[in-house]
Design an enzyme around this catalytic site. Structure first.
Site, mmCIF file in Angstrom:
data_model
loop_
_atom_site.group_PDB
_atom_site.id
_atom_site.type_symbol
_atom_site.label_atom_id
_atom_site.label_comp_id
_atom_site.label_asym_id
_atom_site.label_seq_id
_atom_site.Cartn_x
_atom_site.Cartn_y
_atom_site.Cartn_z
ATOM 1 N N ASP A 487 0.805 -1.217 0.000
ATOM 2 C CA ASP A 487 0.000 0.000 0.000
ATOM 3 C C ASP A 487 0.838 1.268 0.000
ATOM 4 O O ASP A 487 0.326 2.359 -0.240
ATOM 5 C CB ASP A 487 -0.869 0.040 1.268
ATOM 6 C CG ASP A 487 -2.127 -0.779 1.124
ATOM 7 O OD1 ASP A 487 -2.645 -0.872 0.007
ATOM 8 O OD2 ASP A 487 -2.592 -1.325 2.145
HETATM 9 C C1 BGC Z 1 0.377 1.255 6.281
HETATM 10 C C2 BGC Z 1 0.015 0.046 5.479
HETATM 11 C C3 BGC Z 1 -1.467 -0.054 5.366
HETATM 12 C C4 BGC Z 1 -2.030 1.251 4.807
HETATM 13 C C5 BGC Z 1 -3.531 1.233 4.642
HETATM 14 C C6 BGC Z 1 -0.275 2.484 5.718
HETATM 15 O O1 BGC Z 1 -0.025 3.573 6.527
HETATM 16 O O2 BGC Z 1 1.762 1.395 6.338
HETATM 17 O O3 BGC Z 1 0.554 -1.117 6.076
HETATM 18 O O4 BGC Z 1 -1.820 -1.101 4.536
HETATM 19 O O5 BGC Z 1 -1.659 2.317 5.634
HETATM 20 O O6 BGC Z 1 -4.231 1.488 5.762
HETATM 21 C C1 NOJ Z 2 -1.580 -3.821 5.475
HETATM 22 C C2 NOJ Z 2 -2.755 -3.887 4.563
HETATM 23 O O1 NOJ Z 2 -3.891 -4.328 5.283
HETATM 24 C C3 NOJ Z 2 -2.504 -4.823 3.419
HETATM 25 O O2 NOJ Z 2 -3.588 -4.822 2.538
HETATM 26 C C4 NOJ Z 2 -1.245 -4.439 2.709
HETATM 27 O O3 NOJ Z 2 -1.020 -5.371 1.699
HETATM 28 C C5 NOJ Z 2 -0.078 -4.367 3.652
HETATM 29 N N1 NOJ Z 2 -0.383 -3.504 4.743
HETATM 30 C C6 NOJ Z 2 1.206 -3.874 2.991
HETATM 31 O O4 NOJ Z 2 1.170 -2.536 2.698
#
Ligand code: BGC
Ligand code: NOJ
Length: 814
Positions: A487
């Protein structure tokens, strides 16, 4: 340093000091009513949706972190001394404290002042309520005169509004007290048809429902006025902060034990039967009274608790293993499976790190979670798949999240995470292999929940695949969109505004930035869909998918290979990411894992090279880092990934979620030793001995462990709600132990450590119990199968004739 120990027989983790480095929590409820409970009885409850139907209030980011919960106070009426058996909120030094977190229940208590008190907290199956069963024992030699006070703070339903909209909310709170039951009915007078209730089994000496009366001015929960003086105020909440508190007097003879039961629940009335009498504003309680009465009876409580225990026993019995390694055994047999059910229920919505107000159920997350729970609750997996697919858009794209209560896609978050649709194929394939329920492919499923747009699920899968092919970039690799699995790799974002959300901002329409990770996923998903199509006799379709997969595979070879490992992406300028040419972020874990899972480079040595690079550059003793070298500064063209300080989260943290991809890849290459070594590095039970550094619960996976660049290398964060649960379960059960559902039957393809002399598994698959015993004869992974005493070619156990429910399988490994 240990804060407790595993009790594997009881399937419990026993915490024996309350001041764990972080709240060590558990989940109550497994259907519609849920609670989060910490080792000091902290946490909150909700019905279905942690944001929209919050029953009890929780203050985020409080000090201490674990504060606000299901607190009980005891008071010695002879001395005026009072304390809380769960330690919080009074923090008395108990003579003995313990919290036993079990499967869907927690038992928390202590002994203080020669009074032993413990409370069993659980949610009965099929009910929208939680039980607190308090048992108090007088360990002293004389009679004791005690008071018990219960306490909860009600949330005014919408947790987001509850914590922000004070000018309204301080005037709306309403309660009723009737026959000793406290009813929370804020907004029931207008559009709500639901209320909460809090009941007690004993005759009340008093009650309170207005927080600030119960606590007293300028006081907190550690020293409520009512408790201190030993008498409730019988306060009625009109606005401000409604709470529930019962006061019960307990006179205990020496050695005597008494049980007091509290029931906190959620109830809905039919819209036309809300009030009683009908023209009044009084809650119609006739619909809920029988439920309350039922659960205030200790015999019903015991029966409900027994059914909860057998519910979990049945679920866990579906896959039980005995290996030479105790960490593997307890994680597979108990905790990892249990955590998979938590991620099924919660996705990433509600924990101590996910506030329950920010996120609904993720499209990508929920599809992956399926890998871990599909064998445990196949019917609910089917429903989940159909719910997810109903939020898919006609383009094949997906909302990134949907709200559990409404089951509608979340417009605030939107879509355009270009990996999302492909996860649906992976989830559905896992479901089909496990259940053999091909009818799901014909189920009519709408797009974006629009009635009239229904198409068979199979068509949704086709659109998922096409979505990628419709969005290829300059190298014919998939465009990344807003982001892919990671993400935080936001290649179209270019955000220079402080505080702007990387997750919702897209500045460019993104016709250049490409993802090698999605390419790998595409190859995997296209082969899965081809397998499905072939089994349905759609050979032309299947051939088309295979061709697309092969083409993408070759594109990865041409444009996605960096010499020693797979590239990660191309940015918006067409520059490489995750390449030796980069100054930082030269190698990423994701494409190494997923390209190999898709079979890319297995035969021509690329896979081996990539895995060796991972081992050399990314592996640490605490797990495998997401990328290296960490980004030391903010890169406008990369987005959130470079917003994290080095070693944390996506910026070179050990993002546990994708460690199992490497474990699976190693197992696919036949490297059982390496696969298992990686597995143990992040296995929470194996990390119990470094609890002081690890800090999170030793019985569940955390999302992240700080990477080598972080000052706190080895420290875990964001426990419970992570795709790590499903992927590790999948990796260890299906690839290390190698017991894998396939369309033809159960496959046995172990890649275990060389020094193991074998292991045994009992696995219930499509109604048949397979008792599999694996013996190592040589050092390799070659399988010789004997099924019910007869030699069978290959490594797939043929499905037995119908009526057969037990199959004995002997496996020799050479
Ligand atoms: C986090 C991710 C997460 C994303 C969506 C980001 O701040 O680092 O791990 O998936 O937010 O909520
Ligand atoms: C947490 C999110 O829930 C997931 O969808 C994502 O793949 C990982 N973070 C990595 O960014």
């Amino acid at each position: 340093m240990n804060y407790g120990h595993f009790d594997d027989k009881k399937r419990e983790y026993v915490i024996d000091r309350p001041d764990t480095p972080l709240p060590w929590i558990n989940y109550l409820g497994c259907e519609a009513y849920f609670g989060i409970i910490s080792n000091t009885a902290g946490g909150y409850s909700f019905y279905r949706d942690a944001r929209l139907r919050r029953l009890t209030r929780y203050r985020y980011n409080h000090v201490p972190f674990d504060f606000g919960g299901r607190y009980i106070y005891l008071r010695d009426n002879s001395t005026g001394k009072f304390w809380s058996p769960s330690w919080q909120p009074t923090q008395h030094d108990a003579e003995e404290y313990s919290c036993r977190h079990g499967m869907g229940y927690s038992i928390i208590g202590s002994t203080f002042n020669k009074i032993k008190a413990e409370t069993l907290y659980f949610v009965p199956l099929g009910e929208n309520l939680e039980i607190w069963q308090l048992s108090v024992t007088n360990l002293s030699k004389k009679a004791r005169y005690l008071s018990v006070f219960s306490s909860i703070e009600f949330c005014l339903w919408d947790a987001q509004d509850d914590s922000t909209n004070f000018q309204r909310n301080f005037s709306t709170g309403e309660v009723e007290v009737d026959d000793g039951v406290i009813y929370h009915k804020t907004e029931y007078r207008e559009r709500r048809d639901h209320f909460a209730y809090f009941a007690c089994s004993e005759k009340l000496a008093g009650y309170d429902t207005q927080r600030d009366v119960f606590l007293g001015a300028y006081r907190s929960w550690n020293k409520p006025s009512a408790v201190e003086r030993g008498r409730s105020f019988n306060s009625m909440a009109h606005g401000w902060a409604p709470i529930g508190s019962h006061h019960v007097k307990l006179n205990l003879k020496a050695g005597e034990t008494r049980i007091v039961t509290f029931v906190l629940g959620y109830h809905e009335n039919p819209k036309d039967k809300k009030f009683d009498p009908p023209d009044s504003q009084i809650i119609n309680k006739r619909t809920v009274q029988p439920v309350i009465k039922k659960y205030l009876n200790p015999i019903t409580v015991q029966a409900a608790f027994d059914s909860l225990r057998s519910y979990w026993e049945k679920i866990l019995d579906l896959y039980q293993v005995q290996t030479p390694d105790k960490h593997t055994n307890r994680m597979v047999n108990i905790w990892n499976a249990y955590q998979c059910m938590a991620t099924f229920n919660m996705s990433r919505s509600a924990s101590f790190y996910e506030s329950g107000i920010g996120r609904g159920l993720g499209f990508r997350d929920s599809n992956q979670d399926l890998l871990g729970f599909v064998h445990m609750v196949p019917d609910r997996a089917r429903e989940r798949i159909l719910d997810l697919a109903s939020t898919q858009l006609e383009t094949g794209g997906a909302y990134h999240q949907y709200q559990p209560l409404t089951k509608r896609g979340n417009n605030d978050i939107g879509g355009d995470f270009n990996d999302d649709p492909l996860w649906l194929i992976i989830g559905v394939a896992a479901y089909l292999k496990e259940t053999g329920d091909w009818s799901i492919l014909d189920a009519p499923v709408p797009y974006d929940n629009k009635s009239g747009s229904e198409m068979p699920l199979y068509e949704h899968l086709e659109r998922s695949l096409k979505y990628t092919l419709d969005r290829l970039g300059p190298h014919k690799l998939p465009l990344i969109g807003r982001a892919d699995w990671n993400d935080c790799l936001n290649l179209n974002c270019f955000s220079d505004t402080p505080g702007q959300s990387f997750q919702t901002t897209t500045n460019k329409d993104g016709k250049v930035a490409e993802s090698v990770f999605i390419a790998g996923m595409f190859v995997l998903a296209a082969h899965e869909l081809a397998d499905i199509a072939e089994r349905r006799g759609l050979n032309t379709n299947a051939a088309g998918y295979r061709r697309a997969a092969e083409k993408m595979d070759s594109t990865v070879h041409t444009h996605g290979w960096d010499g020693e490992w797979f590239l990660r992406a191309y940015d918006d300028f067409g520059k490489k990411i995750g390449s030796k040419e980069c100054e930082e972020g030269k190698i990423f874990i994701e494409p190494q894992g997923f390209c190999i899972l898709a079979g890319i480079g297995l035969e021509d040595g690329l896979a081996k090279k990539a895995l060796d690079s991972v081992n050399k550059i990314l592996a640490t003793s605490h797990g495998i880092m997401l990328q290296q070298p960490a980004y030391s500064k903010y890169y406008l063209n990369l987005g959130e990934i470079s917003s994290y300080p080095p070693g944390y989260k996506e910026n070179a943290g050990i993002f546990c979620h994708n460690n199992p991809w490497i474990i699976i890849a190693e197992a696919m290459m036949g490297n059982g030793d390496r696969a298992f070594d990686y597995y143990l590095r992040i296995n929470p039970s194996a990390r119990e001995k470094i609890g002081k550094l690890h800090r999170c619960e030793p019985y569940v996976y955390a999302q992240m462990i700080a990477g080598r660049d972080a000052p706190t290398h080895g420290e875990a964060k964001n426990s419970w709600l992570t795709g790590t649960a499903a992927w590790n379960y999948f990796a260890v059960t299906q690839f290390i132990l190698g017991v894998r559902p396939t369309y033809k039957g159960l496959m046995v393809a172990p890649a275990i450590p060389t020094k193991w002399d074998g292991f045994s598994v009992s696995r219930i698959f499509q109604g048949v119990c397979y008792n599999i015993s694996v013996k190592r004869e040589g050092k390799g992974n070659k399988v010789r199968l004997m099924v019910d005493g007869l030699a069978v070619e290959g490594n797939i156990i043929p499905k037995p004739p119908s009526g057969v429910t037990q199959v004995a399988v002997q496996v020799l490994l050479n």
